[in-house]
Scaffold this active site. Sequence first.
Site, PDB file in Angstrom:
ATOM      1  CD  GLU A  13      -2.962  -1.100   2.307  1.00 49.54           C
ATOM      2  OE1 GLU A  13      -2.902  -0.180   3.136  1.00 49.54           O
ATOM      3  OE2 GLU A  13      -3.882  -1.929   2.275  1.00 49.54           O
ATOM      4  CD  GLU A  24      -3.635  -5.864   3.997  1.00 52.74           C
ATOM      5  OE1 GLU A  24      -4.448  -5.030   4.466  1.00 52.74           O
ATOM      6  OE2 GLU A  24      -2.402  -5.704   4.046  1.00 52.74           O
TER       7      GLU A  24
HETATM    8  C1  FCB Z   1      -4.572  -2.047   5.529  1.00 53.35           C
HETATM    9  C2  FCB Z   1      -3.217  -2.430   6.063  1.00 53.35           C
HETATM   10  C3  FCB Z   1      -3.254  -3.494   7.113  1.00 53.35           C
HETATM   11  C4  FCB Z   1      -4.435  -3.350   8.036  1.00 53.35           C
HETATM   12  C5  FCB Z   1      -5.704  -3.139   7.271  1.00 53.35           C
HETATM   13  C6  FCB Z   1      -6.926  -3.005   8.125  1.00 53.35           C
HETATM   14  O1  FCB Z   1      -4.514  -0.758   5.015  1.00 53.35           O
HETATM   15  O2  FCB Z   1      -2.396  -2.880   5.021  1.00 53.35           O
HETATM   16  O3  FCB Z   1      -2.026  -3.486   7.783  1.00 53.35           O
HETATM   17  O4  FCB Z   1      -4.184  -2.356   8.945  1.00 53.35           O
HETATM   18  O5  FCB Z   1      -5.589  -2.012   6.457  1.00 53.35           O
END
Ligand code: FCB
Length: 441
Positions: free
Chosen positions: A176, A351
């Site tokens: 990210e 994620e």
């Molecule tokens: C993302 C992050 C991860 C976690 C989630 C909820 O932005 O990569 O580390 O905090 O959000």
Amino acid sequence: MTLTSPDIKSLTRQNFPANFVFGVATSSFQIEGAVHEDGRGDSIWDTFCREPGRIRDGSDGDVACDHYHRLEQDLDLIASLGVDAYRFSVAWPRIQPTGTGAANEAGLAFYERLVDGLNRRGVAAHLTLYHWDLPQALQDQGGWTNRQTASHFAEYARIVGERLGHKVRSIATLNEPWCASILSYEIGEHAPGWHDRPAALSAAHHLLLGHGLAMRELRALKLPADLGTVLNLGPAYPATPADEAAAHVADGRFNRWFLDPLFKGEYPQDIWDGYGADVPTLEAGDFEIIRAPIDFLGVNYYTRSYIAASGEPPAGAVNTDMGWEVFPQGLSDLLIRLHADYPLPPIFITENGAAYPDAPGAGGEVHDPERVKYFDLHLRAVLTATEAGVDVRGYFAWSLMDNFEWAYGYSKRFGLVYVDYATQERTLKDSAKWYQALSKS
Ligand code: FCB
């Protein structure tokens, strides 16, 4: 893959493309603790946590989930879920305590134990090099606003690649970059907590450059691992036709600013023009480095943005404990649009998940039906995209267990597994059992 997703009663592996990977994800600072052990240097998050008012509950990463000391038991926990893969990150300050110079053997040895332990258990290791814990010594020289940090990152990537690259399934350079630049240097919510747009855009450029330089180093090692990077993406929807232009800008700043350099070798012109004098300094050849082919793109998706000049939220919106709208259609729309707009490599959802204020019931079980629903709906959105021809190879639930949720400290629980921070006891929530049943189906 037989039925279209809305017709599926209960998801099983059979609904997904062959060899689809089911995994769970974490990151180093959020779970490891042991911040002063075995030669680890300070990271920007150690510093940030010490600054009053930065973390909502005043907490820090000193102990976190104590994963550093509970490695074997946590690996057993992962294996018990029946998942194919585990995504974790390496803490740069464990490998190079000040961000440059000789590798710290104890740091490398820890991650080697982790990777060997996964391989022994038949769980594929997906390694991320940078999930935000920059060595503080590099921040003291400007952090990502300093172009040199990109070169230091490439050197760190080489060290980790040499040691672990032949034992892991994939290596992602960055997690990210939007968060590591804009959220950190412009919005000030994440370390180092600056409020400086030109600095943020320079940080974003150097993160992208660092990615490209790291790719070069890793490619030169001729590793069997797939190499790529991870972006957080989310479509922007205008509330009314009058909001369309603003939604296009929001999309440009959040999504295209990172996608276009990686896949087209340029910044989006409309956004570049809009940033005016705040744009970063580029050097000849930067885009050739940044756009080096990647074997996979990791997509982190949590919610959409909804652009309304009126400030009104979307009608009927249901939010998680983060205040983030549950909007699974955003994931299928996003994937289908990426597929149409960019020459994409295979995609992994690296994620996706939701925070809810979980608490154990009388019998000790943790019932989290909203999270089960969230995962179920988003996995169906993935199926909608794969059925539309998008090459999605896997899905990592965020997160294996409750952990340090950055500026929210321990107040937000994203885990499949509940963590009692007083005892470090881990308890499978209902969502973990649900995911386990899917993984083992
Ligand atoms: C993302 C992050 C991860 C976690 C989630 C909820 O932005 O990569 O580390 O905090 O959000």
